[in-house]
Design a protein around this motif. Structure first.
Motif, mmCIF file in Angstrom:
data_model
loop_
_atom_site.group_PDB
_atom_site.id
_atom_site.type_symbol
_atom_site.label_atom_id
_atom_site.label_comp_id
_atom_site.label_asym_id
_atom_site.label_seq_id
_atom_site.Cartn_x
_atom_site.Cartn_y
_atom_site.Cartn_z
ATOM 1 N N ALA A 38 0.811 -1.089 0.041
ATOM 2 C CA ALA A 38 -0.082 -0.097 0.013
ATOM 3 C C ALA A 38 0.812 1.348 -0.083
ATOM 4 C CB ALA A 38 -0.922 0.010 1.286
ATOM 5 N N HIS A 39 1.915 1.263 0.906
ATOM 6 C CA HIS A 39 2.746 2.463 0.825
ATOM 7 C C HIS A 39 3.464 2.676 -0.445
ATOM 8 C CE1 HIS A 39 5.367 5.361 3.381
ATOM 9 N NE2 HIS A 39 6.261 4.948 2.171
ATOM 10 N N GLY A 40 4.005 1.726 -1.188
ATOM 11 C CA GLY A 40 4.542 1.958 -2.437
ATOM 12 C C GLY A 40 3.902 1.981 -3.445
ATOM 13 N N LEU A 41 2.738 1.454 -3.483
ATOM 14 C CA LEU A 41 1.812 1.882 -4.810
ATOM 15 C C LEU A 41 1.128 3.231 -4.773
ATOM 16 C CD1 LEU A 41 -0.217 -1.340 -5.284
ATOM 17 C CD2 LEU A 41 1.891 -0.790 -6.498
ATOM 18 N N ALA A 42 0.934 3.806 -3.414
ATOM 19 C CA ALA A 42 0.570 5.079 -3.334
ATOM 20 C C ALA A 42 1.740 6.107 -3.742
ATOM 21 C CB ALA A 42 0.094 5.322 -1.786
ATOM 22 N N PHE A 57 -1.582 10.633 -10.025
ATOM 23 C CA PHE A 57 -2.486 9.722 -10.039
ATOM 24 C C PHE A 57 -1.705 8.308 -9.849
ATOM 25 C CE2 PHE A 57 -5.289 6.454 -11.735
ATOM 26 C CZ PHE A 57 -6.613 6.958 -11.180
ATOM 27 N N SER A 58 -1.832 7.671 -8.701
ATOM 28 C CA SER A 58 -0.875 6.650 -8.160
ATOM 29 C C SER A 58 -1.564 5.274 -8.530
ATOM 30 C CB SER A 58 -0.926 6.645 -6.615
ATOM 31 O OG SER A 58 -2.078 6.268 -6.083
ATOM 32 N N VAL A 59 -0.704 4.478 -8.653
ATOM 33 C CA VAL A 59 -1.119 2.957 -8.839
ATOM 34 C C VAL A 59 -1.923 2.228 -8.009
ATOM 35 C CG1 VAL A 59 -0.109 0.514 -9.202
ATOM 36 C CG2 VAL A 59 1.121 2.485 -10.123
ATOM 37 N N ALA A 60 -1.989 2.728 -6.633
ATOM 38 C CA ALA A 60 -2.872 2.578 -5.552
ATOM 39 C C ALA A 60 -4.132 2.635 -6.140
ATOM 40 C CB ALA A 60 -2.460 3.161 -4.336
ATOM 41 N N GLN A 61 -4.379 4.146 -6.586
ATOM 42 C CA GLN A 61 -5.833 4.705 -6.917
ATOM 43 C C GLN A 61 -6.238 3.895 -8.094
ATOM 44 O OE1 GLN A 61 -6.040 9.005 -6.978
ATOM 45 N NE2 GLN A 61 -8.139 8.837 -7.604
ATOM 46 N N HIS A 62 -5.301 3.746 -8.939
ATOM 47 C CA HIS A 62 -5.564 2.860 -10.205
ATOM 48 C C HIS A 62 -6.276 1.501 -10.077
ATOM 49 C CE1 HIS A 62 -5.260 0.737 -13.977
ATOM 50 N NE2 HIS A 62 -4.459 -0.225 -13.440
ATOM 51 N N VAL A 79 -15.708 -12.693 -4.307
ATOM 52 C CA VAL A 79 -14.663 -11.724 -3.577
ATOM 53 C C VAL A 79 -13.381 -11.881 -3.840
ATOM 54 C CG1 VAL A 79 -14.744 -12.999 -1.550
ATOM 55 C CG2 VAL A 79 -14.419 -10.301 -1.571
ATOM 56 N N THR A 80 -13.106 -13.229 -3.931
ATOM 57 C CA THR A 80 -11.562 -13.612 -4.066
ATOM 58 C C THR A 80 -11.033 -12.876 -5.306
ATOM 59 O OG1 THR A 80 -12.063 -15.752 -3.130
ATOM 60 C CG2 THR A 80 -10.160 -15.524 -4.412
ATOM 61 N N PHE A 81 -11.777 -12.649 -6.290
ATOM 62 C CA PHE A 81 -11.560 -12.291 -7.851
ATOM 63 C C PHE A 81 -11.502 -10.929 -7.629
ATOM 64 C CE2 PHE A 81 -12.839 -16.633 -8.843
ATOM 65 C CZ PHE A 81 -11.809 -17.353 -8.598
ATOM 66 N N ARG A 82 -12.040 -10.117 -6.736
ATOM 67 C CA ARG A 82 -11.969 -8.794 -6.622
ATOM 68 C C ARG A 82 -10.818 -8.398 -6.046
ATOM 69 N NH1 ARG A 82 -18.205 -7.129 -4.718
ATOM 70 N NH2 ARG A 82 -19.224 -8.004 -6.428
ATOM 71 N N LEU A 83 -10.302 -9.181 -4.992
ATOM 72 C CA LEU A 83 -8.998 -9.240 -4.329
ATOM 73 C C LEU A 83 -8.250 -9.020 -5.448
ATOM 74 C CD1 LEU A 83 -7.445 -8.863 -1.827
ATOM 75 C CD2 LEU A 83 -7.377 -11.325 -1.530
ATOM 76 N N ALA A 84 -8.127 -10.243 -6.302
ATOM 77 C CA ALA A 84 -7.228 -10.437 -7.340
ATOM 78 C C ALA A 84 -7.145 -9.149 -8.202
ATOM 79 C CB ALA A 84 -7.325 -11.498 -8.251
ATOM 80 N N ARG A 192 -7.014 4.352 1.614
ATOM 81 C CA ARG A 192 -8.120 3.936 0.727
ATOM 82 C C ARG A 192 -7.851 2.122 0.385
ATOM 83 N NH1 ARG A 192 -12.255 7.493 -1.498
ATOM 84 N NH2 ARG A 192 -12.913 5.697 -3.062
ATOM 85 N N PHE A 193 -6.450 2.116 -0.144
ATOM 86 C CA PHE A 193 -6.355 0.907 -0.693
ATOM 87 C C PHE A 193 -6.248 -0.100 0.435
ATOM 88 C CE2 PHE A 193 -3.112 -2.497 -1.322
ATOM 89 C CZ PHE A 193 -3.253 -2.835 -2.504
ATOM 90 N N LEU A 194 -5.723 0.340 1.731
ATOM 91 C CA LEU A 194 -5.533 -0.726 2.749
ATOM 92 C C LEU A 194 -6.959 -1.189 3.357
ATOM 93 C CD1 LEU A 194 -2.671 0.772 5.158
ATOM 94 C CD2 LEU A 194 -2.924 -1.665 3.999
ATOM 95 N N GLU A 195 -7.831 -0.030 3.472
ATOM 96 C CA GLU A 195 -9.361 -0.173 3.809
ATOM 97 C C GLU A 195 -9.816 -0.930 2.757
ATOM 98 O OE1 GLU A 195 -10.440 4.108 5.799
ATOM 99 O OE2 GLU A 195 -10.949 3.685 3.746
ATOM 100 N N ARG A 196 -9.770 -1.122 1.347
ATOM 101 C CA ARG A 196 -10.500 -2.135 0.432
ATOM 102 C C ARG A 196 -9.939 -3.328 0.595
ATOM 103 N NH1 ARG A 196 -15.084 -3.223 -1.046
ATOM 104 N NH2 ARG A 196 -15.298 -4.069 -2.972
ATOM 105 N N PHE A 197 -8.575 -3.458 0.887
ATOM 106 C CA PHE A 197 -7.920 -4.690 0.971
ATOM 107 C C PHE A 197 -8.489 -5.376 2.247
ATOM 108 C CE2 PHE A 197 -4.934 -7.443 3.261
ATOM 109 C CZ PHE A 197 -4.586 -8.371 2.381
#
Length: 202
Positions: A38-42, A57-62, A79-84, A192-197
């Motif tokens: 999350a830290h890196g992609l953001a 516009f970060s890769v995390a947001q993408h 949901v598994t494939f949403r995670l993927a 936001r990335f961590l929350e969705r994860f």
């Protein structure tokens, strides 16, 4: 002196903020932490930073946009494939975001490293090391839909050019576009990335 040079030149691992040391040539799932991802992609810019807005516009947001597009296109997908879908660009927290033209220049070596990292990430979070072709294609379709939106809303592409390169508009609501296509701060993208994860991988 030459011994030191050789050691530095042969180093193929990166130290993460979590303290993990990730080997790019032989990545272990045990050295992968979602906080590092999350830290890196953001902090990695899409489109080499050539986007409008006060922030990159970060890769995390993408990745969040891609997962949202997939939800719209396949509302009943597991949901598994949403995670993927959320993790589809996760290797970029280590290797950065190479634009497609440069990937073509680099050739196969880049793809080998990228696939090896993605497999390790999948295993770390309980996904198949290699996804089924149907899911890979669905994620790719959502990725192209997200790229169309980013290209036309943020990166200066005409609709016709973006349609030729990425396919059509995925048809998100105006509210979703306003949210996902307004570049966020790195801190917000990471949060936001961590929350969705956590929602997809409780």
């Amino acid at each position: 002196m030459s011994g030191k040079t050789s050691t530095v030149a042969s180093r193929a691992w990166q130290r993460m903020l979590s303290g993990r040391r990730l080997d790019l040539l032989d990545p272990s799932p045990l050295d992968i932490e979602i906080a590092d991802i999350a830290h890196g992609l953001a902090r990695v810019a899409r489109w080499n930073g050539q986007t409008s807005g006060a922030h990159i516009f970060s890769v995390a947001q993408h990745t969040l946009l891609v997962e949202a597009v997939m939800r719209e296109q396949m509302p009943r997908v597991d949901v598994t494939f949403r995670l993927a879908a959320l993790l589809h660009d996760a290797p970029e927290y280590v290797i950065g975001d190479m634009i497609s033209p440069f990937k073509a220049v680099l050739g196969g070596d880049y793809k080998v490293v990228e696939k090896r990292l993605l497999s390790a990430i999948h295993i770390r979070f309980g996904l198949p090391a290699v996804l089924a072709d149907t899911i890979t294609k669905a994620i790719k379709a959502a990725d192209k839909g997200a790229a169309f939106l980013e290209a036309t809303r943020l990166a200066g592409f005409s609709e016709s050019e973006a349609k030729r390169l990425f396919g059509g508009d995925p048809g998100l609501s105006a509210a979703m576009e306003q949210d996902y296509l307004t570049p966020w701060t790195a801190a917000r993208a990471e949060k936001r990335f961590l929350e969705r994860f956590k929602a997809l991988h409780p």
